[in-house]
Design an enzyme around this catalytic site. Structure first.
Site, PDB file in Angstrom:
ATOM      1  N   ARG A 199       0.730  -1.060  -0.055  1.00  0.00           N
ATOM      2  CA  ARG A 199      -0.104  -0.071  -0.128  1.00  0.00           C
ATOM      3  C   ARG A 199       0.795   1.104   0.034  1.00  0.00           C
ATOM      4  O   ARG A 199       1.597   1.342   0.842  1.00  0.00           O
ATOM      5  CB  ARG A 199      -0.917   0.145   1.276  1.00  0.00           C
ATOM      6  CG  ARG A 199      -1.947  -1.055   1.274  1.00  0.00           C
ATOM      7  CD  ARG A 199      -2.897  -0.629   2.323  1.00  0.00           C
ATOM      8  NE  ARG A 199      -2.641   0.022   3.474  1.00  0.00           N
ATOM      9  CZ  ARG A 199      -3.406   0.526   4.456  1.00  0.00           C
ATOM     10  NH1 ARG A 199      -4.817   0.194   4.231  1.00  0.00           N
ATOM     11  NH2 ARG A 199      -3.019   0.776   5.452  1.00  0.00           N
ATOM     12  N   THR A 221      -1.229   7.441  -0.555  1.00  0.00           N
ATOM     13  CA  THR A 221      -2.549   7.218  -1.114  1.00  0.00           C
ATOM     14  C   THR A 221      -3.428   6.087  -0.569  1.00  0.00           C
ATOM     15  O   THR A 221      -4.743   5.991  -0.863  1.00  0.00           O
ATOM     16  CB  THR A 221      -2.447   6.942  -2.675  1.00  0.00           C
ATOM     17  OG1 THR A 221      -1.786   5.979  -2.783  1.00  0.00           O
ATOM     18  CG2 THR A 221      -1.545   8.040  -3.357  1.00  0.00           C
ATOM     19  N   ASP A 280       0.497  -3.305  12.142  1.00  0.00           N
ATOM     20  CA  ASP A 280       0.707  -3.679  10.657  1.00  0.00           C
ATOM     21  C   ASP A 280       1.182  -5.158  10.804  1.00  0.00           C
ATOM     22  O   ASP A 280       2.041  -5.577  11.363  1.00  0.00           O
ATOM     23  CB  ASP A 280       2.045  -2.755  10.170  1.00  0.00           C
ATOM     24  CG  ASP A 280       2.417  -3.086   8.743  1.00  0.00           C
ATOM     25  OD1 ASP A 280       2.628  -2.116   7.943  1.00  0.00           O
ATOM     26  OD2 ASP A 280       2.720  -4.118   8.483  1.00  0.00           O
ATOM     27  N   ASP A 306       4.819  -6.329   9.392  1.00  0.00           N
ATOM     28  CA  ASP A 306       5.747  -5.854  10.435  1.00  0.00           C
ATOM     29  C   ASP A 306       5.707  -6.683  11.597  1.00  0.00           C
ATOM     30  O   ASP A 306       6.998  -7.002  12.092  1.00  0.00           O
ATOM     31  CB  ASP A 306       5.641  -4.476  10.941  1.00  0.00           C
ATOM     32  CG  ASP A 306       6.213  -3.305   9.860  1.00  0.00           C
ATOM     33  OD1 ASP A 306       7.008  -3.708   8.833  1.00  0.00           O
ATOM     34  OD2 ASP A 306       5.804  -2.179   9.888  1.00  0.00           O
TER      35      ASP A 306
HETATM   36  C1  PRP Z   1      -1.089  -4.975   4.381  1.00  0.00           C
HETATM   37  C2  PRP Z   1      -2.039  -6.194   4.363  1.00  0.00           C
HETATM   38  C3  PRP Z   1      -2.826  -6.275   3.173  1.00  0.00           C
HETATM   39  C4  PRP Z   1      -3.086  -4.605   2.814  1.00  0.00           C
HETATM   40  C5  PRP Z   1      -4.432  -4.351   3.343  1.00  0.00           C
HETATM   41  O1  PRP Z   1      -0.190  -5.102   3.509  1.00  0.00           O
HETATM   42  O2  PRP Z   1      -1.215  -7.428   4.238  1.00  0.00           O
HETATM   43  O3  PRP Z   1      -2.249  -6.684   2.090  1.00  0.00           O
HETATM   44  O4  PRP Z   1      -1.911  -4.010   3.902  1.00  0.00           O
HETATM   45  O5  PRP Z   1      -4.910  -3.038   3.278  1.00  0.00           O
HETATM   46  P1  PRP Z   1      -5.947  -2.741   2.118  1.00  0.00           P
HETATM   47  O6  PRP Z   1      -7.087  -3.555   2.291  1.00  0.00           O
HETATM   48  O7  PRP Z   1      -6.152  -1.156   2.515  1.00  0.00           O
HETATM   49  O8  PRP Z   1      -5.412  -2.749   0.817  1.00  0.00           O
HETATM   50  P2  PRP Z   1       0.782  -4.075   3.285  1.00  0.00           P
HETATM   51  O9  PRP Z   1       0.757  -3.030   2.174  1.00  0.00           O
HETATM   52  O10 PRP Z   1       1.199  -3.080   4.559  1.00  0.00           O
HETATM   53  O11 PRP Z   1       2.121  -4.536   2.699  1.00  0.00           O
HETATM   54  P3  PRP Z   1       3.089  -5.657   3.537  1.00  0.00           P
HETATM   55  O12 PRP Z   1       2.353  -6.697   3.688  1.00  0.00           O
HETATM   56  O13 PRP Z   1       4.137  -5.850   2.625  1.00  0.00           O
HETATM   57  O14 PRP Z   1       3.670  -5.189   4.691  1.00  0.00           O
HETATM   58  N1  URA Z   2      -2.415  -3.291   6.788  1.00  0.00           N
HETATM   59  C1  URA Z   2      -2.119  -3.707   7.958  1.00  0.00           C
HETATM   60  O1  URA Z   2      -1.227  -4.539   8.213  1.00  0.00           O
HETATM   61  N2  URA Z   2      -2.964  -3.596   9.261  1.00  0.00           N
HETATM   62  C2  URA Z   2      -3.987  -2.651   9.068  1.00  0.00           C
HETATM   63  O2  URA Z   2      -4.689  -2.348  10.156  1.00  0.00           O
HETATM   64  C3  URA Z   2      -4.174  -2.369   7.831  1.00  0.00           C
HETATM   65  C4  URA Z   2      -3.506  -2.478   6.608  1.00  0.00           C
END
Ligand code: PRP
Ligand code: URA
Length: 210
Positions: free
Chosen positions: A105, A109, A201, A204
C-alpha cells in the site's frame, strides 16, 4: 453480502486472536498465532470440498470410506503478510500449488502497488484461496483478485484474519462471486487506513520490521 462473508466465532480462533492483537506479543509468538489461526480457518473454509467413496482394506475388513474428490487447490498469499498464513494451509493441504502476488500500500494514497506476480500455470483447473491477514480498505484484495481472475480459476475464496467493514464492502461489491472468510470484523479504519482496533501492521509484526 451476508451469505458471502463468514466470520469465524470459534472460541479457539477468538482466543488466539486476542493474543495477536496484544501489542506486547513479539514476532515469534505472533507468527505462531497467525499459523494456528490459519490452520483452524483452513479447516472451516474447506468444509465444502466434495468427497467421493473409495474402498479401503483395514486390518479387520474391506470397507467403503471417503476421500476428497480430486479437487485441485491453489494458495495465493499476498506478499508480504499473506506468507504468514501459507505454511499452515500447506500443512493441511500439502498437494496445493502456490502462487504469489506482491502488493504494497502506498503510504500516502493507501492504494495498492503491484510489484510481483507468479501464479501456477494450471490455475484455470484450480480452486484458489487468496491469503492475507488484513482486509482494510479492500484495495489490495480487490486488485489481487483482479489479477488472479485474468487466469480464470475455477473459484476464488479470500481468507483474512481481521476485516474492516469498509474492506468487506469494497471486496464483496467488486467480486460478488468470491467467498470471504475472516476471524473478526472490526470497528472501522483510522485516518491512516489502519484497522481499529486491529493488530497494527501485520507484515511488520510477522517479520519484526518495526
Ligand atoms: C497490508 C496487508 C494487506 C493490505 C491491506 O499489506 O497485508 O495486503 O495492507 O490493506 P488494504 O485492504 O487497505 O489494501 P501492506 O501493504 O502493509 O504490505 P506488507 O504486507 O508488505 O507489509
Ligand atoms: N495493513 C495492516 O497490516 N494493518 C492494517 O490495520 C491495515 C492494513
Amino acid at each position: 453480502m451476508e451469505n458471502q462473508v463468514t466470520i469465524f466465532n470459534h472460541p479457539l480462533i477468538q482466543h488466539k486472536l486476542t493474543y495477536m492483537r496484544d501489542e506486547k506479543t513479539g514476532s515469534k509468538l505472533f507468527r505462531e498465532l497467525v499459523s494456528e489461526v490459519s490452520m483452524l480457518m483452513c479447516y472451516e473454509a474447506t468444509r465444502d470440498l466434495p468427497l467421493k467413496e473409495v474402498e479401503v482394506k483395514t486390518p479387520i475388513k474391506t470397507t467403503k470410506s471417503k476421500v476428497i474428490a480430486g479437487r485441485k487447490l491453489a494458495f495465493v498469499p499476498i506478499l508480504r503478510a499473506g506468507l504468514g498464513m501459507l505454511d499452515a494451509m500447506l500443512e493441511m493441504v500439502p498437494a496445493a500449488k502456490v502462487g504469489h502476488i506482491g502488493l504494497y500500500r502506498d503510504e500516502k494514497t493507501h492504494e495498492p502497488v503491484e510489484y510481483y506476480n507468479k501464479l501456477p500455470v494450471d490455475i484455470a483447473e484450480r480452486d484458489v484461496f487468496v491469503l492475507d491477514p488484513m482486509l482494510a480498505t479492500g484495495g489490495s484484495a480487490v486488485d489481487a483478485i483482479n489479477i488472479i481472475k485474468k487466469s480464470k480459476p475455477r473459484s476464488i475464496k479470500f481468507l483474512c484474519i481481521i476485516a474492516a467493514p469498509e474492506g468487506i464492502k469494497e471486496l464483496t461489491e467488486a467480486h460478488p462471486d468470491v467467498q470471504v472468510y475472516c476471524a473478526a470484523k472490526d470497528e472501522c479504519l483510522d485516518k491512516n487506513c489502519y484497522i481499529v482496533p486491529g493488530l497494527g501492521d501485520a507484515g511488520d509484526r510477522i517479520f519484526g520490521t518495526k
